[in-house]
Design an enzyme around this catalytic site. Structure first.
Site, PDB file in Angstrom:
ATOM      1  N   LYS A  66       0.816  -1.213   0.000  1.00 39.94           N
ATOM      2  CA  LYS A  66       0.000   0.000   0.000  1.00 39.94           C
ATOM      3  C   LYS A  66       0.850   1.263   0.000  1.00 39.94           C
ATOM      4  O   LYS A  66       2.015   1.267   0.394  1.00 39.94           O
ATOM      5  CB  LYS A  66      -0.944   0.003   1.206  1.00 39.94           C
ATOM      6  CG  LYS A  66      -1.984  -1.118   1.180  1.00 39.94           C
ATOM      7  CD  LYS A  66      -3.056  -0.853   0.133  1.00 39.94           C
ATOM      8  CE  LYS A  66      -4.031  -1.984  -0.069  1.00 39.94           C
ATOM      9  NZ  LYS A  66      -4.976  -2.238   0.951  1.00 39.94           N
ATOM     10  N   ARG A 108      -4.147 -10.383   3.567  1.00 36.09           N
ATOM     11  CA  ARG A 108      -4.157 -10.397   2.107  1.00 36.09           C
ATOM     12  C   ARG A 108      -2.857  -9.773   1.650  1.00 36.09           C
ATOM     13  O   ARG A 108      -2.548  -8.636   1.999  1.00 36.09           O
ATOM     14  CB  ARG A 108      -5.340  -9.598   1.549  1.00 36.09           C
ATOM     15  CG  ARG A 108      -5.447  -9.796   0.029  1.00 36.09           C
ATOM     16  CD  ARG A 108      -6.148  -8.670  -0.674  1.00 36.09           C
ATOM     17  NE  ARG A 108      -5.619  -7.356  -0.446  1.00 36.09           N
ATOM     18  CZ  ARG A 108      -4.523  -6.846  -1.029  1.00 36.09           C
ATOM     19  NH1 ARG A 108      -3.794  -7.557  -1.857  1.00 36.09           N
ATOM     20  NH2 ARG A 108      -4.144  -5.619  -0.767  1.00 36.09           N
TER      21      ARG A 108
END
Length: 129
Positions: A66, A108
């Protein structure tokens, strides 16, 4: 964190009203979505409290590659953020205290091998005599 917890509980109730029983629900606090760097770090740091505030529903965290990792580490290329991803995943587990299931049920990630290896070592350390 409180706002995220309230929204997750609101969505959980809506799912239940639509016929999805709580035992089939997994909630995702949306790491990396509509939050600044500090917001993402705060959610990861308080993963255990957030889950407790959500009646211990199973939690999925998806910090993999991210943007907040890139900002913290100074890495603009998402594919080069696996080390930061490992750190974020271990923080999710560590913030569960002695019982990792208290904070995070699912991770994830893109680089499964790297995170699996890190989690195995983390668990071995936590379970050492």
């Amino acid at each position: 964190r409180a706002g995220v917890g309230r929204e997750l509980m609101r969505r959980s109730a809506a799912a239940e009203e639509a016929g999805v029983p709580r035992w089939l629900q997994v909630v995702d606090p949306g790491i990396g979505f509509a939050k600044d760097v500090d917001g993402n770090l705060s959610l990861l740091k308080g993963a255990d409290a957030l889950r407790r505030n959500c009646n211990n529903l199973p939690f999925l965290f998806g910090p993999s590659r991210k943007g907040f990792i890139g900002k913290v580490a100074g890495e603009p290329d998402p594919e080069e953020r696996d080390y930061g991803t490992v750190a974020a995943c271990l923080a999710c587990l560590q913030n569960g205290g002695e019982h990792t299931e208290e904070a995070c049920s699912l991770l994830r990630v893109h680089n499964v091998k790297a995170v699996k290896q890190a989690v195995l070592v983390h668990e071995a350390i936590q379970n050492a005599k």
